[in-house]
Design a protein around this motif. Structure first.
Motif, PDB file in Angstrom:
ATOM      1  N   LYS A  99      -3.919 -35.672  -7.535  1.00 29.77           N
ATOM      2  CA  LYS A  99      -4.114 -34.256  -7.852  1.00 29.77           C
ATOM      3  C   LYS A  99      -3.302 -33.414  -6.888  1.00 29.77           C
ATOM      4  CE  LYS A  99      -7.830 -32.188  -9.783  1.00 29.77           C
ATOM      5  NZ  LYS A  99      -9.134 -31.730 -10.057  1.00 29.77           N
ATOM      6  N   ILE A 100      -2.686 -32.359  -7.412  1.00 28.94           N
ATOM      7  CA  ILE A 100      -1.965 -31.417  -6.560  1.00 28.94           C
ATOM      8  C   ILE A 100      -3.005 -30.569  -5.825  1.00 28.94           C
ATOM      9  CG2 ILE A 100      -0.472 -29.369  -6.575  1.00 28.94           C
ATOM     10  CD1 ILE A 100       1.048 -30.667  -8.902  1.00 28.94           C
ATOM     11  N   PRO A 101      -2.888 -30.437  -4.494  1.00 29.93           N
ATOM     12  CA  PRO A 101      -3.852 -29.613  -3.754  1.00 29.93           C
ATOM     13  C   PRO A 101      -3.871 -28.183  -4.297  1.00 29.93           C
ATOM     14  CG  PRO A 101      -2.449 -30.841  -2.252  1.00 29.93           C
ATOM     15  CD  PRO A 101      -1.885 -31.023  -3.631  1.00 29.93           C
ATOM     16  N   LYS A 102      -5.073 -27.656  -4.505  1.00 28.56           N
ATOM     17  CA  LYS A 102      -5.226 -26.312  -5.074  1.00 28.56           C
ATOM     18  C   LYS A 102      -4.915 -25.257  -4.008  1.00 28.56           C
ATOM     19  CE  LYS A 102      -8.533 -23.543  -7.727  1.00 28.56           C
ATOM     20  NZ  LYS A 102      -7.557 -22.957  -8.569  1.00 28.56           N
ATOM     21  N   THR A 103      -4.064 -24.305  -4.387  1.00 27.75           N
ATOM     22  CA  THR A 103      -3.713 -23.205  -3.498  1.00 27.75           C
ATOM     23  C   THR A 103      -4.868 -22.198  -3.490  1.00 27.75           C
ATOM     24  OG1 THR A 103      -1.394 -23.467  -4.090  1.00 27.75           O
ATOM     25  CG2 THR A 103      -2.010 -21.391  -3.042  1.00 27.75           C
ATOM     26  N   PRO A 104      -5.344 -21.790  -2.313  1.00 20.88           N
ATOM     27  CA  PRO A 104      -6.396 -20.769  -2.266  1.00 20.88           C
ATOM     28  C   PRO A 104      -5.937 -19.488  -2.965  1.00 20.88           C
ATOM     29  CG  PRO A 104      -6.073 -21.756  -0.110  1.00 20.88           C
ATOM     30  CD  PRO A 104      -4.974 -22.267  -0.996  1.00 20.88           C
ATOM     31  N   GLU A 105      -6.873 -18.766  -3.579  1.00 20.79           N
ATOM     32  CA  GLU A 105      -6.540 -17.573  -4.362  1.00 20.79           C
ATOM     33  C   GLU A 105      -5.824 -16.501  -3.554  1.00 20.79           C
ATOM     34  OE1 GLU A 105      -9.547 -15.918  -6.892  1.00 20.79           O
ATOM     35  OE2 GLU A 105     -10.291 -17.915  -7.398  1.00 20.79           O
ATOM     36  N   ASN A 106      -6.127 -16.384  -2.277  1.00 14.24           N
ATOM     37  CA  ASN A 106      -5.541 -15.317  -1.459  1.00 14.24           C
ATOM     38  C   ASN A 106      -4.251 -15.748  -0.761  1.00 14.24           C
ATOM     39  OD1 ASN A 106      -6.756 -17.116   0.265  1.00 14.24           O
ATOM     40  ND2 ASN A 106      -7.539 -15.565   1.660  1.00 14.24           N
ATOM     41  N   GLU A 107      -3.664 -16.849  -1.198  1.00 16.93           N
ATOM     42  CA  GLU A 107      -2.475 -17.363  -0.511  1.00 16.93           C
ATOM     43  C   GLU A 107      -1.323 -17.577  -1.484  1.00 16.93           C
ATOM     44  OE1 GLU A 107      -1.713 -20.491   3.125  1.00 16.93           O
ATOM     45  OE2 GLU A 107      -3.655 -20.368   2.178  1.00 16.93           O
TER      46      GLU A 107
ATOM     47  N   PHE B 240       1.333 -21.856   1.400  1.00 14.86           N
ATOM     48  CA  PHE B 240       0.334 -22.927   1.480  1.00 14.86           C
ATOM     49  C   PHE B 240       1.023 -24.278   1.653  1.00 14.86           C
ATOM     50  CE2 PHE B 240      -2.475 -25.965  -0.846  1.00 14.86           C
ATOM     51  CZ  PHE B 240      -3.539 -25.959   0.040  1.00 14.86           C
ATOM     52  N   TRP B 241       2.074 -24.516   0.859  1.00 14.82           N
ATOM     53  CA  TRP B 241       2.795 -25.789   0.945  1.00 14.82           C
ATOM     54  C   TRP B 241       3.512 -25.933   2.278  1.00 14.82           C
ATOM     55  CZ3 TRP B 241       5.456 -24.278  -4.227  1.00 14.82           C
ATOM     56  CH2 TRP B 241       4.536 -24.368  -5.272  1.00 14.82           C
ATOM     57  N   ALA B 242       3.997 -24.828   2.832  1.00 17.85           N
ATOM     58  CA  ALA B 242       4.780 -24.864   4.076  1.00 17.85           C
ATOM     59  C   ALA B 242       3.981 -25.425   5.248  1.00 17.85           C
ATOM     60  CB  ALA B 242       5.281 -23.464   4.412  1.00 17.85           C
ATOM     61  N   LYS B 243       2.665 -25.360   5.166  1.00 23.72           N
ATOM     62  CA  LYS B 243       1.822 -25.859   6.260  1.00 23.72           C
ATOM     63  C   LYS B 243       1.926 -27.372   6.428  1.00 23.72           C
ATOM     64  CE  LYS B 243      -1.382 -22.054   5.733  1.00 23.72           C
ATOM     65  NZ  LYS B 243      -2.701 -21.610   5.299  1.00 23.72           N
ATOM     66  N   LYS B 244       2.522 -28.054   5.451  1.00 25.17           N
ATOM     67  CA  LYS B 244       2.657 -29.520   5.508  1.00 25.17           C
ATOM     68  C   LYS B 244       4.082 -29.982   5.802  1.00 25.17           C
ATOM     69  CE  LYS B 244      -1.608 -30.404   4.209  1.00 25.17           C
ATOM     70  NZ  LYS B 244      -2.540 -31.252   4.867  1.00 25.17           N
ATOM     71  N   ILE B 245       4.968 -29.053   6.161  1.00 23.26           N
ATOM     72  CA  ILE B 245       6.365 -29.434   6.443  1.00 23.26           C
ATOM     73  C   ILE B 245       6.441 -30.360   7.651  1.00 23.26           C
ATOM     74  CG2 ILE B 245       8.595 -28.574   7.275  1.00 23.26           C
ATOM     75  CD1 ILE B 245       8.231 -26.132   5.562  1.00 23.26           C
ATOM     76  N   GLN B 246       7.245 -31.412   7.500  1.00 23.82           N
ATOM     77  CA  GLN B 246       7.537 -32.346   8.585  1.00 23.82           C
ATOM     78  C   GLN B 246       9.058 -32.525   8.637  1.00 23.82           C
ATOM     79  OE1 GLN B 246       5.434 -35.989   7.695  1.00 23.82           O
ATOM     80  NE2 GLN B 246       3.581 -34.888   7.176  1.00 23.82           N
ATOM     81  N   PRO B 247       9.766 -31.657   9.367  1.00 30.84           N
ATOM     82  CA  PRO B 247      11.231 -31.766   9.361  1.00 30.84           C
ATOM     83  C   PRO B 247      11.702 -33.103   9.932  1.00 30.84           C
ATOM     84  CG  PRO B 247      10.510 -30.182  11.014  1.00 30.84           C
ATOM     85  CD  PRO B 247       9.290 -30.621  10.264  1.00 30.84           C
TER      86      PRO B 247
END
Length: 197
Positions: A30-38, A43-50
């Motif tokens: 399942k794709i993680p659900k984006t909170p309504e206020n974001e 939201f996706w950027a919080k998981k970046i691992q350069p």
């Protein structure tokens, strides 16, 4: 002896003729659900691992009306370099929106005391490098104006697959849905989904 040789040849032929799709390692998630206020990209950027090591980097949101109130969505490294997030990026960033106002996002990366602005979609893709998770795959697709339309994705041999619509830059008109594959090494493949009548 002949029967052993014959059995070996038949086994080799059977294995070589096996459908490759059956040998693929596939996981449905399942794709993680984006909170309504974001905003989804934030939201996706919080998981970046350069892939590359930076002394400091920060993913920053930019809003024209609140220039000095830019939220740092994610940062890593020596926070003494945080002062660079107060500067305006040269190209005003990527993922433009908030019409009639203006907002965007950008990344500031510091390496060997040199500041680099990741402020275009192309630079974002380079910064992401190897795709490590579904959030990076969604960001990568968004850099080509593709946004997921479903709740699920598949991981097939380390590559991410999901359905998405492509939006035009202006007016945000959705074009027909497509099956998107983001490869682990950072390539995008698209396949148009056609509804049967």
């Amino acid at each position: 002896m002949k029967s052993i040789l014959r059995y070996t040849l038949i086994s080799i032929l059977l294995v070589s003729c096996t459908d490759r799709k059956a040998m693929e390692k596939t996981v449905e998630c399942k794709i993680p659900k984006t909170p309504e206020n974001e905003i989804p990209s934030c939201f996706w950027a919080k998981k970046i691992q350069p892939d590359k090591h930076y002394d400091y980097w920060a993913y920053v949101g930019y809003n024209l009306n609140y220039f000095y109130d830019k939220p740092i969505i994610k940062e890593a490294g020596d926070t003494l370099y945080r002062k660079y997030t107060l500067q305006k990026p040269p190209n005003l960033g990527f993922f433009h929106g908030c019409h009639p106002n203006f907002c965007s996002q950008f990344i500031i990366a510091v390496k060997n005391k040199k500041v680099r602005y990741i402020d275009t979609e192309l630079k974002l893709r380079d910064f992401l490098g190897t795709i490590d998770n579904i959030e990076e795959a969604l960001l990568y697709a968004a850099s080509f104006n593709y946004y997921n339309t479903g709740n699920h994705y598949r991981v097939v041999n380390g590559n991410y697959q999901f359905n998405a619509n492509k939006y035009s830059t202006y007016g945000r008109v959705a074009l027909p849905s497509e099956k998107i594959t983001i490869t682990k090494d950072g390539f995008i493949k698209t396949e148009r989904l056609i509804k049967a009548r």
